[in-house]
Design an enzyme around this catalytic site. Structure first.
Site, PDB file in Angstrom:
ATOM      1  N   VAL A  59       1.118  -0.875   0.498  1.00 15.69           N
ATOM      2  CA  VAL A  59       0.010   0.134  -0.103  1.00 15.69           C
ATOM      3  C   VAL A  59       0.757   1.327   0.139  1.00 15.69           C
ATOM      4  O   VAL A  59       1.274   1.378   1.069  1.00 15.69           O
ATOM      5  CB  VAL A  59      -0.879   0.191   1.602  1.00 15.69           C
ATOM      6  CG1 VAL A  59      -1.492   1.323   1.243  1.00 15.69           C
ATOM      7  CG2 VAL A  59      -1.846  -0.913   1.351  1.00 15.69           C
ATOM      8  N   PRO A  60       0.743   1.751  -1.341  1.00 15.69           N
ATOM      9  CA  PRO A  60       1.840   2.595  -1.235  1.00 15.69           C
ATOM     10  C   PRO A  60       1.695   4.202  -0.810  1.00 15.69           C
ATOM     11  O   PRO A  60       1.451   4.929  -1.071  1.00 15.69           O
ATOM     12  CB  PRO A  60       2.110   3.672  -3.213  1.00 15.69           C
ATOM     13  CG  PRO A  60       0.549   2.872  -3.276  1.00 15.69           C
ATOM     14  CD  PRO A  60      -0.166   1.920  -2.221  1.00 15.69           C
ATOM     15  N   CYS A  61       1.802   4.348   1.076  1.00 16.02           N
ATOM     16  CA  CYS A  61       1.258   5.810   1.715  1.00 16.02           C
ATOM     17  C   CYS A  61       2.604   6.564   0.912  1.00 16.02           C
ATOM     18  O   CYS A  61       2.287   7.802   1.465  1.00 16.02           O
ATOM     19  CB  CYS A  61       1.270   4.931   3.112  1.00 16.02           C
ATOM     20  SG  CYS A  61       2.400   4.603   3.164  1.00 16.02           S
ATOM     21  N   HIS A  62       3.326   6.090   0.726  1.00 13.08           N
ATOM     22  CA  HIS A  62       4.193   7.454  -0.104  1.00 13.08           C
ATOM     23  C   HIS A  62       4.170   8.824  -1.297  1.00 13.08           C
ATOM     24  O   HIS A  62       4.664   9.358  -1.437  1.00 13.08           O
ATOM     25  CB  HIS A  62       6.184   6.912  -0.222  1.00 13.08           C
ATOM     26  CG  HIS A  62       6.072   5.414  -1.311  1.00 13.08           C
ATOM     27  ND1 HIS A  62       5.631   4.542  -1.198  1.00 13.08           N
ATOM     28  CD2 HIS A  62       5.954   6.091  -2.706  1.00 13.08           C
ATOM     29  CE1 HIS A  62       5.638   3.528  -2.762  1.00 13.08           C
ATOM     30  NE2 HIS A  62       5.622   4.672  -3.284  1.00 13.08           N
TER      31      HIS A  62
END
Length: 196
Positions: A145-148
């Protein structure tokens, strides 16, 4: 069924950015870990996050698939980054709002970003940008999950807004976004708010 009664496993693996880790159980992937300062620190972090988990080199096919996808993503091989969308995540420990935030975050394409406020608005909760930031800060599945890819509003990093809870903080976030920007064929400065 509570996860504490289930057999949980974790595995550490090398990537272009350092040693990552993944944990899984009967309900799917329980957690994913970006590199800590060294291999031992990554392993220790997984033991803290999943105290009853056993380290294993016996990897189910879906976990091998997840590792392959994360390695490709962190190496800048984003042609098939959508492969991470097919992974089953064990979200039982997440609050409903947090699960909604992470589900939307998971669909942000490689090389693109959204702000905390944009995610809040898309969830029908304008004004909940801080709650979105809190949910992103507790993301147990980075970088699957690419929270970046979620940034503060205008002012971005230079204004000290929009942190990152992984080791290295904002510098790690910038590095991930730079890798993805290059892989998707855009100039790094095209990513919204990152260098404003």
């Amino acid at each position: 069924m509570k996860r504490s009664t289930e057999a949980i496993y974790f595995h550490c693996y090398s990537t272009a950015l350092g040693m990552c880790a993944i944990a899984w159980g009967p309900g799917g992937i329980c957690g994913s870990q970006l590199p800590e300062e060294n291999e031992g620190a990554t392993r220790d972090r997984m033991r803290v996050r999943f105290p009853s988990a056993r380290e294993s080199d016996q990897l189910p096919a879906d976990i091998e698939h997840a590792i392959r996808g994360v390695r490709r993503l962190l190496a800048g091989e984003t042609a098939d980054a959508g492969e991470l969308l097919s992974l089953v995540l064990d979200e039982r420990g997440l609050a409903e709002f947090d699960a909604q935030v992470l589900a939307l975050t998971r669909r942000i394409p490689v090389g693109q970003t959204l702000s905390y406020g944009e995610i809040a608005s898309r969830l029908g909760r304008p004004g909940a940008a801080r709650a979105v930031g809190r949910a992103e800060g507790h993301n147990p599945f980075a970088p699957i999950v690419p929270c970046h890819r979620v940034l503060a509003a205008k002012g971005g990093f230079n204004a000290g807004q929009g942190g990152f809870s992984a080791f290295g903080g904002v510098a790690t976030k910038q590095r991930l976004l730079t890798i993805e920007a290059r892989a998707s064929g855009q100039a790094v400065a095209e990513q919204q708010g990152l260098f404003d």
